[in-house]
Scaffold this active site. Structure first.
Site, short mmCIF file in Angstrom:
data_model
loop_
_atom_site.label_atom_id
_atom_site.label_comp_id
_atom_site.label_asym_id
_atom_site.label_seq_id
_atom_site.Cartn_x
_atom_site.Cartn_y
_atom_site.Cartn_z
N SER A 200 41.08 44.61 42.17
CA SER A 200 41.48 43.20 42.24
C SER A 200 41.17 42.52 40.91
CB SER A 200 40.77 42.52 43.41
OG SER A 200 41.35 41.27 43.68
N ASN A 201 41.16 41.21 40.88
CA ASN A 201 40.85 40.48 39.64
C ASN A 201 40.10 39.19 39.98
OD1 ASN A 201 42.86 38.22 39.96
ND2 ASN A 201 44.23 39.99 40.08
N ARG A 202 39.75 38.43 38.95
CA ARG A 202 38.85 37.29 39.15
C ARG A 202 39.55 35.99 39.51
NH1 ARG A 202 35.69 37.47 33.70
NH2 ARG A 202 35.19 35.37 34.39
N ALA B 51 47.73 35.80 40.82
CA ALA B 51 47.40 36.84 39.85
C ALA B 51 47.62 38.19 40.55
CB ALA B 51 45.97 36.69 39.39
#
Ligand code: C5P
Length: 222
Positions: free
Chosen positions: A21-23, A88
């Site tokens: 995943s991402n932030r 995102a």
């Protein structure tokens, strides 16, 4: 008008307990949803996992993977007048999802990744699109050049570009807005809630420019 907004990250499963995943916090997308609601519009909010409470009165669609987000967006996009793809979305996902938890072994471990489908680009390529299409670009370098390339490649009407180092996981952002007709606009660093209200006004102004006499949103093709 009806806004479709995507927000937050996606999670691409590796096995039943792990994911990529991402932030992304989802704050920008949720703020745009709130601003559109406050301005009296309907909102379909398609969100990856975040810690935020969905704004009241939205049609809220909760998704996890990029494939789920792709399907949800395609299911609802034609009900929108303005689609704002702020999420995102992961660019890659594991080639295979292990049905069982992968055991730790000695030595290196290689994970094969394959590209996800680009949701924004898939909408931009549609020939019969009747809604305004807005994408986001979070960059760490060559902001304007990268964003302009995205506007062209993904065939959208507006790209909202920001420096990922300012905007990610933050309550503030600084925006460079690029329009299909070549116009650009800058909004200096401000709280995301303020930026969201400005963006909603800008999207509506640009959408209205493209209205034909029957009040149908039309977008020119390149
Ligand atoms: O190419 P990049 O990921 O930087 O593009 C960002 C824009 O494209 C954002 O609007 C994002 O929501 C959208 N996107 C998408 N599907 C993907 C990747 C990005 O809709 N798989």
């Amino acid at each position: 008008m009806t806004f479709l907004i995507t927000a937050g990250p996606t999670r691409e499963a590796i096995d039943p307990v792990r994911y990529i995943s991402n932030r992304s916090s989802g704050k920008m997308g949720y703020a745009i949803a709130e601003a559109a609601l406050d301005a009296g519009h309907d909102v379909i909010l398609i969100s990856g996992p975040t810690n935020l409470a969905p704004p009241r009165n939205t049609k809220f669609v909760s998704v996890s993977t990029s494939d789920e987000m792709f399907d949800a967006v395609h299911q609802h996009a034609d009900s929108s007048d303005v689609s704002v793809l702020c999420a995102a979305v992961a660019d890659y996902k594991p080639a295979q999802v292990s049905p069982l938890k992968i055991k730790k072994r000695a030595g290196e471990f290689w994970l094969e990744l394959v590209p996800t489908r680009d949701i924004l680009q898939s909408l931009g390529r549609r020939q019969n699109r009747k809604f305004l299409l807005v994408g986001f670009a979070a960059e760490t370098d060559h902001l304007e050049a990268n964003a302009r390339e995205k506007l062209r490649k993904k065939n959208c009407d507006i790209i909202v570009a920001n420096d990922a180092r300012i905007g990610m996981e933050s309550d503030e952002n600084e925006l460079l807005i690029l329009f299909r007709d070549g116009e650009t606009k800058r909004i200096s660093r401000a709280p995301k809630k303020f930026l969201a209200r400005e963006l909603v006004k800008i999207f509506l102004k640009f959408a209205t420019k493209k209205f034909d006499k029957k009040d149908v949103t039309i977008t020119e093709r390149t």
